[in-house]
Design an enzyme around this catalytic site. Structure first.
Site, mmCIF file in Angstrom:
data_model
loop_
_atom_site.group_PDB
_atom_site.id
_atom_site.type_symbol
_atom_site.label_atom_id
_atom_site.label_comp_id
_atom_site.label_asym_id
_atom_site.label_seq_id
_atom_site.Cartn_x
_atom_site.Cartn_y
_atom_site.Cartn_z
ATOM 1 N N ASP A 105 0.852 -1.197 0.000
ATOM 2 C CA ASP A 105 0.000 0.000 0.000
ATOM 3 C C ASP A 105 0.883 1.241 0.000
ATOM 4 O O ASP A 105 1.567 1.519 0.977
ATOM 5 C CB ASP A 105 -0.887 -0.030 1.253
ATOM 6 C CG ASP A 105 -1.592 1.302 1.490
ATOM 7 O OD1 ASP A 105 -1.866 2.012 0.491
ATOM 8 O OD2 ASP A 105 -1.861 1.617 2.658
ATOM 9 N N ASN A 107 -0.236 4.561 -0.837
ATOM 10 C CA ASN A 107 -0.842 5.839 -0.444
ATOM 11 C C ASN A 107 -1.382 5.852 0.983
ATOM 12 O O ASN A 107 -2.012 6.816 1.407
ATOM 13 C CB ASN A 107 -1.937 6.255 -1.447
ATOM 14 C CG ASN A 107 -3.149 5.340 -1.360
ATOM 15 O OD1 ASN A 107 -3.126 4.327 -0.658
ATOM 16 N ND2 ASN A 107 -4.202 5.703 -2.074
ATOM 17 N N ASP A 113 -2.102 -1.246 -3.539
ATOM 18 C CA ASP A 113 -2.473 -0.536 -4.760
ATOM 19 C C ASP A 113 -1.455 -0.771 -5.875
ATOM 20 O O ASP A 113 -0.396 -1.366 -5.653
ATOM 21 C CB ASP A 113 -2.664 0.962 -4.478
ATOM 22 C CG ASP A 113 -1.587 1.501 -3.563
ATOM 23 O OD1 ASP A 113 -0.397 1.281 -3.870
ATOM 24 O OD2 ASP A 113 -1.922 2.126 -2.526
ATOM 25 N N ASP A 182 -6.634 -11.375 -14.234
ATOM 26 C CA ASP A 182 -7.691 -12.303 -13.858
ATOM 27 C C ASP A 182 -8.912 -11.995 -14.710
ATOM 28 O O ASP A 182 -9.299 -10.834 -14.839
ATOM 29 C CB ASP A 182 -8.030 -12.108 -12.377
ATOM 30 C CG ASP A 182 -8.238 -13.416 -11.650
ATOM 31 O OD1 ASP A 182 -9.116 -14.178 -12.084
ATOM 32 O OD2 ASP A 182 -7.527 -13.667 -10.663
ATOM 33 N N ASP A 275 -11.150 -17.284 -14.171
ATOM 34 C CA ASP A 275 -11.873 -17.645 -12.948
ATOM 35 C C ASP A 275 -12.989 -18.658 -13.224
ATOM 36 O O ASP A 275 -13.780 -18.467 -14.161
ATOM 37 C CB ASP A 275 -12.472 -16.343 -12.388
ATOM 38 C CG ASP A 275 -13.002 -16.491 -10.982
ATOM 39 O OD1 ASP A 275 -12.206 -16.771 -10.083
ATOM 40 O OD2 ASP A 275 -14.222 -16.306 -10.796
ATOM 41 N N GLU A 333 -8.995 -21.700 -14.092
ATOM 42 C CA GLU A 333 -9.299 -22.244 -12.765
ATOM 43 C C GLU A 333 -10.465 -23.194 -12.970
ATOM 44 O O GLU A 333 -11.548 -22.762 -13.364
ATOM 45 C CB GLU A 333 -9.679 -21.124 -11.795
ATOM 46 C CG GLU A 333 -9.832 -21.647 -10.379
ATOM 47 C CD GLU A 333 -10.845 -20.900 -9.530
ATOM 48 O OE1 GLU A 333 -10.782 -21.037 -8.312
ATOM 49 O OE2 GLU A 333 -11.722 -20.200 -10.077
ATOM 50 N N HIS A 404 -4.897 -17.490 -3.196
ATOM 51 C CA HIS A 404 -5.720 -16.614 -2.366
ATOM 52 C C HIS A 404 -6.995 -17.286 -1.858
ATOM 53 O O HIS A 404 -7.773 -16.657 -1.165
ATOM 54 C CB HIS A 404 -6.080 -15.363 -3.172
ATOM 55 C CG HIS A 404 -6.963 -15.695 -4.339
ATOM 56 N ND1 HIS A 404 -6.528 -16.462 -5.407
ATOM 57 C CD2 HIS A 404 -8.257 -15.411 -4.594
ATOM 58 C CE1 HIS A 404 -7.519 -16.623 -6.252
ATOM 59 N NE2 HIS A 404 -8.578 -15.992 -5.795
ATOM 60 N N ASP A 405 -7.239 -18.527 -2.246
ATOM 61 C CA ASP A 405 -8.462 -19.209 -1.837
ATOM 62 C C ASP A 405 -8.207 -20.316 -0.821
ATOM 63 O O ASP A 405 -9.126 -21.084 -0.508
ATOM 64 C CB ASP A 405 -9.153 -19.846 -3.059
ATOM 65 C CG ASP A 405 -9.773 -18.796 -3.966
ATOM 66 O OD1 ASP A 405 -10.127 -17.722 -3.461
ATOM 67 O OD2 ASP A 405 -9.879 -19.061 -5.179
HETATM 68 C C1 GLC Z 1 -12.641 -18.187 -7.804
HETATM 69 C C2 GLC Z 1 -11.766 -17.176 -7.104
HETATM 70 C C3 GLC Z 1 -12.357 -16.896 -5.760
HETATM 71 C C4 GLC Z 1 -13.746 -16.325 -5.958
HETATM 72 C C5 GLC Z 1 -14.602 -17.215 -6.839
HETATM 73 C C6 GLC Z 1 -15.783 -16.481 -7.367
HETATM 74 O O1 GLC Z 1 -12.669 -19.396 -7.151
HETATM 75 O O2 GLC Z 1 -10.459 -17.631 -7.035
HETATM 76 O O3 GLC Z 1 -11.561 -16.036 -5.005
HETATM 77 O O4 GLC Z 1 -14.371 -16.154 -4.719
HETATM 78 O O5 GLC Z 1 -13.920 -17.681 -7.967
HETATM 79 O O6 GLC Z 1 -15.390 -15.542 -8.307
HETATM 80 CA CA CA Z 2 -3.632 2.092 -1.052
#
Ligand code: GLC
Ligand code: CA
Length: 621
Positions: A105, A107, A113, A182, A275, A333, A404-405
């Site tokens: 981050d 700012n 960001d 993404d 996704d 994915e 991230h999941d």
């Molecule tokens: C994918 C993403 C996840 C999101 C889901 C719905 O699994 O990685 O973070 O919540 O799709 O978009």
């Molecule tokens: Ca920021």
């Protein structure tokens, strides 16, 4: 497949079809059995109808009909010829996934960001990364952290401006790094102009009176997959109530999607991570899901979209209209898809996707993300052998542990963290010496682990919050929180730890989620030659400069030897021998080792026995 499957079909024939193979394989694995069961003539020759009679009480006929429908929908079988591997930049690259909210981050508003990312490009370059995957940065109300897009053509104010993005892209390229973004096109935010305005026909809108949703499908984030948004009108959302599913059967919608993809590719973006892309095609008229399948999988309706009737057609069309024009890269994915289906989605001659992420390695059979258990690496070995020996040269695997999941892999294998450093390096050895493209998730290179969250107030993720709400009534608040703590996505969404300053150097403000400082950070690890970070740099360098590690054949040894994972990589006159101890106990080698050629190890010295989680890479020619 010429003849359609019926209840008269035999199990062994079913196993020869891609979908039958993947589903039966998964069920066998869950039951602790292997392929040998099918090879047993008594089992192999069983007809589905016999099985359905045997299991009438527990399974019910719906399951078999569902299976037959799925099988009959897939007419293709993958080629299993021994082709030469085709060289591509993305087979040689090391990818690094950035979760923008938590990376840096600049700012001071507490949220990562684009300018923050720009300020850390040299760090990424020094790691040896070739390509960045940037999670969504588009305009969004952030119901699901940006996976709910309001405007595909606008950068979220939280992250910066289009100028910032252009600068990021050119600075990434200037460093010889590629950037993939993404692509979230299974759904949009309910605040997207299409949904708010005059393009309701881009979505699944159904009428149903009273409080009865149009079908029994459930959402991944809890409850019905339908939201009543107007008198008797309901909209389908497989994810949150604010993520409305797009109807890909609408040709105009598809054209809009392709136009948008081309807008970004036209800017010079090198590709996309797509996704939940296997969910885009749904069975016509959205029939009810089978209750048994729903219970088995945890989600009702899944058989109507996880490998939908027009999936291949839409992927081919999308590729032709977009990716192919720019020679751009795609990684899908694809939750729930097994090896044979993945072949049909990624074989180079089929022109659909370049790669997929398969998630079956993330939990050992019988476990889910929210279970508290210790992950046994012998399963990782089993999984990798299965894929590496059967995926073939038309396809190339993505290899990853963290994203991230999911919670951090290190914490799954060694919750006590007693072996954190050695294990982190062992996982790196496996990830970078197997045959496939490694994807790192931010913080993995530092040995990031799960966080000791203390209460629900600290969590931000909609999946965790909704699950907690639905569980606490039945199992109580304490137990519900324990479950959430095992699986919450927030473990991997906390800020990067850059240094010893406030908030680990992530932000001068108050981070959007507790920063939970670790005992380690990027700056300290840079200075320590034995750190996990420097080990990653070394192994990335090794892979980058080795044809054998990128394209070499792989051969597994001592496959049946528990806790031992041994394989070779070889191409022409270059070869490596890799040995790993998958356990926290000493392990005797069943072979003699010549220690002279060791090029990389997570232990400093040599030893006659393999020590806990020891991993060694030897150059043999
Ligand atoms: C994918 C993403 C996840 C999101 C889901 C719905 O699994 O990685 O973070 O919540 O799709 O978009
Ligand atoms: Ca920021």
């Amino acid at each position: 497949m010429t003849e359609p499957f019926t209840l008269n079909s035999k199990i062994k024939d079913l196993y020869k079809s891609p979908i039958g193979h993947d589903i039966v394989y998964k069920i066998l694995l869950q039951m602790g059995m292997g392929e040998w069961v099918i090879q047993n003539p008594i089992v192999g020759n069983l007809r589905l109808k016999t099985l359905s009679t045997f299991t009438k009480k527990s399974i019910g006929p719906g399951f078999f009909n569902t299976l037959i429908n799925l099988l009959n929908n897939e007419k293709d079988v993958p080629l299993n010829d021994d082709s030469e591997i085709v060289r591509k930049w993305w087979k040689e690259a090391v990818f690094y996934q950035i979760y923008p909210k938590s990376f840096m981050d600049l700012n001071g508003d507490g949220i990562g960001d684009l300018r923050g990312i720009i300020s850390k490009l040299d760090y990424i370059k020094d790691l040896g990364v070739d390509a960045i995957w940037l999670c969504p940065i588009y305009d969004s109300p952030f119901d699901d952290n940006g996976y709910d897009i309001r405007d595909y053509y606008k950068i979220s104010d939280v992250f910066g401006t289009m100028d910032d993005f252009d600068e990021l892209l050119s600075k990434v390229h200037r460093r010889g790094i590629k950037l993939i973004m993404d692509l979230v096109v299974n759904h949009t935010s309910d605040e997207h102009q299409w949904f708010k305005g005059d393009h309701k026909d881009f979505y699944f809108i159904k009428e149903s009176k009273g409080n009865n949703p149009p079908n029994n499908w459930t959402s991944y984030f809890g409850g019905s997959a339908w939201n009543k948004y107007d008198d008797d009108k309901w909209g389908l959302h497989l994810f949150s109530k604010k993520q409305m599913d797009l109807n890909w059967d609408n040709a105009e919608l598809r054209r809009e999607v392709y136009k948008m993809i081309n807008f970004w590719l036209g800017k010079g973006v090198d590709g996309f991570r797509l996704d939940v892309i296997n969910y885009i095609s749904k069975t016509k008229d959205l029939p009810d899901g089978d209750e048994f399948v729903g219970k088995l999988m945890g989600f009702c309706g899944i058989e109507h979209y996880f490998y939908g009737p027009k999936l291949h057609e839409y992927l081919k069309e999308m590729r032709k209209e977009t990716f192919d024009k720019y020679d751009a890269f795609s990684v899908g994915e694809t939750p729930g898809v097994g090896i044979e289906m993945s072949k049909l989605l990624t074989s180079d001659y089929r022109k659909e996707l370049d790669m997929v992420f398969s998630f079956d390695l993330l939990e050992t059979p019988g476990h889910g993300k929210f279970d508290d258990y210790i992950y046994d690496l012998n399963y990782l070995k089993h999984y990798m052998i299965e894929w590496m020996e059967n995926y073939g040269n038309h396809c190339f695997m993505s290899i990853f542990y963290d994203n991230h999941d999911n919670p951090r892999m290190l914490s799954k294998v060694d919750p006590s963290l007693e072996h954190r450093a050695v294990l982190a390096k062992l996982l790196a050895i496996i990830q970078f010496t197997l045959k496939g493209t490694p994807f790192l998730y931010q913080g993995q290179e530092l040995g990031a682990v799960n966080k000791p969250f203390k209460s629900m107030d600290e969590l931000r993720d909609i999946e965790s919050i909704n699950l907690y709400e639905s569980l606490k009534g039945s199992i109580g608040e304490k137990e519900a929180f324990k479950k959430i703590l095992s699986g919450t996505r927030d473990h991997s969404r906390v800020p990067m730890q850059w240094n010893n300053e406030k908030n680990g150097g992530f932000s001068k403000g108050t981070p959007w989620i507790n920063a939970y400082l670790d005992s380690f950070n990027a700056l300290d690890e840079e200075k320590d030659i034995d750190s996990i970070l420097n080990f990653y740099r070394e192994i990335i360098y090794l892979r980058k400069n080795s044809e054998a590690l990128k394209y070499g054949d792989i051969e597994f040894r001592y496959k049946k030897h528990k806790n031992l994972f041994v394989y070779t990589r070889k191409i022409n006159d270059e070869a490596y021998f890799i040995e790993c101890n998958l356990s926290r106990m000493n392990l005797k080698r069943p072979y003699k080792k010549d220690f002279k050629e060791r090029v990389l190890s997570n232990y400093k010295d040599d030893s006659e026995v393999l020590r806990p989680f020891e991993g060694n890479v030897y150059k043999v020619i």
